[in-house]
Design an enzyme around this catalytic site. Structure first.
Site, short mmCIF file in Angstrom:
data_model
loop_
_atom_site.label_atom_id
_atom_site.label_comp_id
_atom_site.label_asym_id
_atom_site.label_seq_id
_atom_site.Cartn_x
_atom_site.Cartn_y
_atom_site.Cartn_z
N GLN A 1 32.61 31.19 -1.88
CA GLN A 1 31.64 30.60 -0.69
C GLN A 1 30.07 31.16 -0.74
O GLN A 1 29.27 30.39 -0.43
CB GLN A 1 32.14 31.16 0.57
CG GLN A 1 31.49 30.53 1.63
CD GLN A 1 32.09 30.55 3.13
OE1 GLN A 1 33.15 30.23 3.38
NE2 GLN A 1 31.58 31.57 3.88
N LYS B 1 -13.63 32.71 0.23
CA LYS B 1 -12.19 32.51 -0.79
C LYS B 1 -11.65 31.19 -0.94
O LYS B 1 -11.73 30.47 -0.01
CB LYS B 1 -11.27 33.41 -0.42
CG LYS B 1 -11.63 34.91 -0.23
CD LYS B 1 -11.82 35.75 -1.55
CE LYS B 1 -10.30 36.16 -2.09
NZ LYS B 1 -9.36 36.88 -1.55
N TYR C 1 41.34 30.07 -6.80
CA TYR C 1 40.18 30.18 -5.70
C TYR C 1 39.95 31.57 -5.07
O TYR C 1 41.22 32.09 -4.73
CB TYR C 1 40.52 29.06 -4.53
CG TYR C 1 39.19 28.94 -3.59
CD1 TYR C 1 37.93 28.19 -3.97
CD2 TYR C 1 39.34 29.75 -2.56
CE1 TYR C 1 37.09 28.30 -2.89
CE2 TYR C 1 38.17 29.62 -1.49
CZ TYR C 1 37.15 28.97 -1.83
OH TYR C 1 35.86 29.02 -0.90
N THR D 1 -4.66 34.86 -27.62
CA THR D 1 -3.43 35.75 -27.98
C THR D 1 -3.64 36.90 -27.35
O THR D 1 -4.90 37.46 -27.77
CB THR D 1 -3.03 35.64 -29.29
OG1 THR D 1 -4.04 36.17 -29.98
CG2 THR D 1 -2.91 34.15 -29.86
N HIS D 2 -2.78 37.51 -26.58
CA HIS D 2 -2.96 38.67 -26.00
C HIS D 2 -4.12 38.89 -25.00
O HIS D 2 -4.99 39.71 -24.74
CB HIS D 2 -3.30 39.92 -26.99
CG HIS D 2 -2.49 40.04 -28.29
ND1 HIS D 2 -1.35 40.86 -28.26
CD2 HIS D 2 -2.54 39.24 -29.29
CE1 HIS D 2 -0.61 40.83 -29.34
NE2 HIS D 2 -1.33 39.74 -30.14
N ASN E 1 39.93 23.46 -1.30
CA ASN E 1 39.61 23.87 -2.59
C ASN E 1 39.03 22.94 -3.61
O ASN E 1 37.82 22.97 -4.11
CB ASN E 1 40.55 24.78 -3.13
CG ASN E 1 41.02 25.93 -2.56
OD1 ASN E 1 40.24 26.31 -1.64
ND2 ASN E 1 42.10 26.68 -3.15
N SER F 1 30.12 29.19 7.41
CA SER F 1 29.47 28.65 6.31
C SER F 1 28.60 27.65 6.69
O SER F 1 27.64 27.02 5.76
CB SER F 1 30.05 28.48 5.01
OG SER F 1 30.87 27.65 5.06
N SER G 1 -9.08 32.60 3.49
CA SER G 1 -8.42 33.96 3.81
C SER G 1 -9.00 34.21 5.31
O SER G 1 -10.00 33.74 5.74
CB SER G 1 -9.32 34.93 2.89
OG SER G 1 -9.64 36.27 3.76
N GLU H 1 0.10 30.72 -7.15
CA GLU H 1 0.73 32.32 -6.96
C GLU H 1 2.33 32.13 -6.31
O GLU H 1 3.03 32.94 -6.90
CB GLU H 1 0.01 33.00 -5.92
CG GLU H 1 -1.36 33.22 -6.47
CD GLU H 1 -2.38 34.02 -5.51
OE1 GLU H 1 -2.75 33.45 -4.51
OE2 GLU H 1 -2.57 35.24 -5.49
#
Lengths: 460, 460, 460, 460
Positions: D324, D285, D319, D157-158, D112, D25, D279, D292
């Site tokens: 992990q 663009k 544990y 709204t909507h 632990n 890990s 782009s 996004e």
């Protein structure tokens, strides 16, 4: 006969109320009633054919099941929560109708294989319904695509105008998605079409049953090969939920677009009164509620996959009561999906497209810039990246002048790229741009019509 | 060449650092390097074959890509975060190697179809790897099943002893599950095996490209039919994640069982040092860490499906940057799945079963009670429910006496069911019970060997 | 009055059936009936107090609402799907009872703030119910902890015996978890305790309303400060679902343990008939169905958080119909959680612990190995890692000899660590080990009693 | 020193490679390095203070840890996968630096409680970072709100125009959401601020440690009361993920709106080059990539909650290695959230609003219809529903005539509602409508300024 009587003679007292409450499933698993009856019919017939029960008992059982089916269809059946589930409800009623012979139906069967069989039948039918509904939706989209094979609209990336496309082309993208959705359901249906019946509790049975016979009677391709797997697996339900999730995601994408299109801010399309709802305080609103609900319902279906996936994770074989939590996510997902498909099909048919608004929007943002760059590559022999850079400069100048690319004076363009000629205007209009994108799968109307023809033969 | 130079001449200044930070994907999408090179090779070759670029340029591009591939394989390639993604990193390096001809590679192509192609190729390969690894795991389970076709163990439902089964039968249940998992990956692979290349930004291109040629060169069955769909869809990745989630759930179930089996509290099985790890404070521990990690990793894969499903939900066509979030969940899921499959195959091979401990456990809890009930049905002609009730009473009496069912004196049993005879002992032993469950798919050793033979022919 | 009549005069025809189907929410939102009535009462009273409607109208409204409340409580209310939702059902019935004055109730209010208010009231009450039920469960666990403050059981890590602990200590670990769960619900409840009422559709209203008055009447601390936020936010529901998910995960962990404990393979505990259910084919089974269902229901709650989270993701302000999908995941989660809490409390009370079985199991696996290592550190001045290594070798030898650590002859131990003396036996018994772990929070009975005392004062 | 050497002397051979692969890990848990060092420092100091180790050893340990910290900060530390995790990496290096005394650090401690402590410290710091970043974002929104306290925009709204609101009012809705997000992180932080250190493996320790001392040294309010709970619980991480999911959902909503606003189809706002990207094929663009990505990252965070929730579901105490898998979802979520918050703050500051475009859009769709209805209620004494119906008819007529409501000739309106007078025009303009919505929390500029003043005092 109360639930605990079913469990045999060892139990001294009835489960207390909270146990009944948490343990009862008949409120939702009654949706398996007709599957349960069908499986019992097939089982009884086989038991008689194999001489395990008497023909007379089998006949009585069949008669009793017919009567119960009638009672359920007519809403006269009294579903009792103290009888836990649909299986015990039907069995108890059967005993009331035909007497002790009812007890013979449970020979060589357990609730574990019974519920696995019922649920598989239900999910198989749900898959078929999804396939049929997806086909209907594809047809609606195909009709719309045909009507708008040449309707110009802005092709968007990042919600920014990129290149002109046709509305028909856009519709056909969804026809493709829903086609894959259909084939996912079909694959799932084929894979799940094996019968658990006869696996009994988990290990098979010592009665000389004929599992092929019951499998055939229920339309299964074959009996499942391993009895533990038969009672403990629910991957068929998970696969249905996965296919439903993906289809619902596709529906949600189209819904998002419809919400955008019918917004008066864009005005690209209009839904009739049949597919709009009003507001209690703003009478002028035409809210695309159905589209919004479909968009949201995708989340519910997704939540169902998570729920069942997490139920199954780390579950030791064979049967555990955790499996009772398999049905509600599937029922809820099937309801959401089927309602969404029906409503979407109606909306697509209903949707009235504004060619004018789409065309005006297609002019925004210099959507033929790529055509200009490509023209330089093709005609001036420039590497793509250089052409790209020159185009960027010309677009910037057009923005400063407040004109469209096709309105740019040639001298202005030549300041940036001296080799440009008047010929370049041939590719700068929306229609020219559109027509030129005629690579396979492209948006040129002739390619769109090609796609339509392809799908017509497959969806008729 | 910095990322923003790529975007053309209009941008006045470099994105500030936080944008570079959020926008950069090369840290993870460099895993697409070989796919990106393969797709570029196919694209360049096609461009030359169609006369869109010169043969000399195509040759230079091919040579440059070879060199880059070598640099990456040898760990000499300098991945630059300021070049955003793997595509621009390779393109930039290509320009450094072969000069301006590099710019021609981007003709008739966009990052939108490029990344869709690369990612499909990657997911297709991941599906193939999953299928191969699942086959290996099936083989390991089949070997174990063969070695233990007659090893008696307790068949559990609700973690309660139900009926004796064989360990081989138990292993074969997983062979079935993993078989369906394999077929799910195969179906997904077939469905996704269409080429987005040539869809360009979203609408196709005006260059006279040959999409069939590039599709074939990359092993795709055909080019995708709709250019919007080609760049905007990620159902192939969702389907991979769904198949991976379901397979991971199956792995987690086997993991849970291994954790139980190797617990000294049960002592059913033992993992060698190779598959156990120790504790820093308790030296006597043999912790089944791998099994626990596999069990947990199923949750991660499930989380990946949710993540990508929720990314895609409600996303308007065609391309949006949200789609950049498609790769990490898939990469993480593939890593988790492949590691889990390899570790599980090793563990299954490693697992040393204690026949003695399993047998002793199989005697717990009157596991032949069903056999007693079935015997009454068959030999005394009792309805199942009545036989069930009598059996329950006999079990209760056996518990009071502290004896096994096969140790119950016949007079004690006859107090409850007078018609019982000494013959009943024939079905009360574990071995007799086991042998009797010889319905198709049942746990009788002959049926288990039948299943083994079935799989041997299919997995060799 | 049909739903579309509500929307005002502009709509020409009724929505067709599929729209009614997808749009209707009364089947589930009728659970908001009493909250809707309470909010309407508060609103009407305020409208009259501010002179916006006549006192007589307010009185008529109050009377009508009383009657409707009675009808609903007595099951005489006719919920109509064509009236869409609970709000229009009640409003329509109010009009039928008191005539046109009913129309005045909607002054300065919209369904948007109305539903946000109703739902907040419902979730607030659900949080309070969860807190109360968690407290009951803590009490049950505390009683069990007190009864078993000295009952030795194996403390497990990786399901491997690690160190002896007491059953009381184990119970108290859950008391801690459920305490944090309670405080999460309390925090959520405080945070959500603000009134949306008066936000109207999204922008507030021009009527001279008094939002503080309605807020107080409904037990809210204050009105929400921003009208858009008031109608568009559902983080209160997400937070409830998150708290419920985490609590359900804690419940599922205890369930997993109960399933293990009551398995005859371990025999650590027993549930009475009241909390066990039987099998239709195996009369001797005592299935911990409730524990399994609770374990599974955690997945459903988790699925609900995912569902609503994904509904809300990327949703533009202010109100969208997607928000109608907020209620079912919350209702389902609340039902699952409350049922689980009640059943778990009963199970904990019911659970009969086998001290003998726990003690025998606690002897497995050399659980005092750490004590031996610690003894060497303390008494021989060895670094921990060295002591650890010597202990490992001694454990290995004990395994070879088939003896417990406390049975190991001192010469055998001295072969590995010559400095060991007879004194070491003082720490090798289970009881000695247990008593020695008396650091704060440790398992030594005196520490366990300390914890019990702490919680007694807080839970009485 | 290889990982298995750490586990003590009993293990005969090294784990094979796939085990190392799945078990390692350190690739991700090295992010806990500074927390691990801080906890070790506190532990060593306490051990010396309590006389458990020598002061000289404690000093050597402190010196060694200082050196390691320096090596890590300067990138000179060699993280080794064969040493499994960050804890063994640091411990092994410490041994190399200071020799055998390093072994004493592990006295009265286990991995632990060590990992539980490290991870709590990390999550606590992540919560603090989230709170600070949320505050920054609130400030940016507040500045924007102040600049646009009177900027009229369509309240949707909507996605349908409903009523005019101000852009400032809209910004303040998010200030409210992010305020609750902050308080969720703060509550989580307070709740998790208890120290697991000293719980050792699971049962506490026999060394006379002082847990209050280490708790204080690490800034914890107190040590945890139950040692099992201390090592086995991860609700603190789940709660962080839940708070992060909800905050990320809020961010995604604002992102969706920014994507809409900056689309040239609406043109409500503009992002500078600093927050737009280009782009590769369409130079014109201006893609809102950051918005996004933030929108999409909410899905990833949500997936993390699901993943960890499902890891924890049904996990027996104390544990298990499954734990992990707790870190990666949290690290990924924290990265996503912190990047999103920083990018969103920058974008909000950067966002240039077009007052003109917003105003034009606010005129669309008869947004003062509600004002008309309310006027009739107030001035004509009509019940709301009747006023609503008349307004609907007037709107319909306005649509037929192609005029705005404020352009409707009074006679046209009187045909529908004869009692209307010229006075009605006073409420029909956007500005009048806006000003009139002056209920508490409403959009009237004076109310918006009130909200701004409220937040100014709290965020300064």
């Amino acid at each position: 006969m109360a639930g605990n009587e079913m469990w045999g003679g060892r139990f001294e007292r009835r489960p207390i109320s909270i146990m009944e409450e948490i343990n009862t499933s008949v409120d939702f698993d009654k949706r398996l009633a007709s599957e349960d009856i069908a499986a019992s019919r097939a089982h009884a017939k086989m038991l008689a054919a194999r001489g395990i029960i008497a023909e007379a008992d089998a006949a009585a059982i069949a008669r009793g099941l017919d009567q119960i089916e009638g009672e359920i269809q007519e809403g006269r059946f009294d579903f009792r929560r103290d009888l836990e589930d649909i299986h015990l409800n039907i069995e108890s009623r059967l005993a009331a109708i035909i007497g002790p012979a009812a007890g013979r139906l449970h020979t060589a069967r357990s609730r574990n294989d019974q519920v696995a069989t019922d649920f598989r039948l239900w999910v198989r039918a749900a898959s078929e319904r999804a396939e049929a509904a997806l086909t209907e939706l594809q047809r609606a989209l195909l009709d719309k695509a045909e009507a708008h094979a040449e309707t110009i609209m802005p092709g968007l990336t990042h919600l920014q105008p990129a290149q002109p496309i046709t509305f028909g082309h856009h519709c056909l993208a969804y026809v493709e998605m829903f086609s894959r959705d259909r084939s996912r359901f079909a694959d799932a249906r084929t894979r799940m079409n094996e019968s658990p019946l006869g696996a009994a509790a988990l290990a098979g049975t010592s009665f000389p049953i004929d599992r092929v016979m019951t499998a055939r009677a229920l339309g299964f391709a074959a009996p499942m090969r391993n009895s533990l797997d038969a009672v403990a697996s629910r991957d068929f339900a998970l696969e249905y939920l996965a296919a439903a999730s993906i289809a619902a995601v596709h529906l949600s994408r189209l819904s998002e677009e419809i919400v955008l299109w019918v917004s008066p801010l864009l005005g690209f399309a209009r839904l009739s009164d049949a597919y709009s709802t009003g507001s209690s305080i703003m009478p002028q609103k035409r809210n695309p509620d159905a589209a919004e609900l479909i968009r949201a319902k995708a989340a519910r279906v997704l939540g169902g996959f998570v729920a069942l996936g997490s139920v199954m994770k780390g579950l030791a074989l064979a049967y555990a009561k955790d499996l009772q939590e398999d049905k509600e996510p599937v029922f809820a997902a099937a309801d959401a999906l089927e309602l969404s498909l029906a409503a979407m099909t109606g909306m697509v048919q209903d949707l009235e497209i504004s060619r004018q608004a789409l065309f005006r929007a297609a002019e925004i943002g210099h959507p033929t810039a790529t055509d200009l760059a490509d023209w330089m590559v093709r005609n001036l022999g420039k590497p793509f990246r250089e052409a790209h850079r020159a185009t960027g400069a010309i677009v910037k100048r057009a923005e400063e002048l407040g004109v469209q690319l096709w309105e740019m004076p040639i001298p202005e363009m030549q300041k940036i790229e001296p080799a440009l000629t008047e010929k370049v205007y041939e590719v700068l209009s929306l229609q020219a741009s559109l027509n030129s994108r005629d690579s396979f799968g492209g948006t040129a109307p002739k390619r769109v019509r090609e796609q339509i023809a392809f799908w017509r033969t497959r969806l008729s």
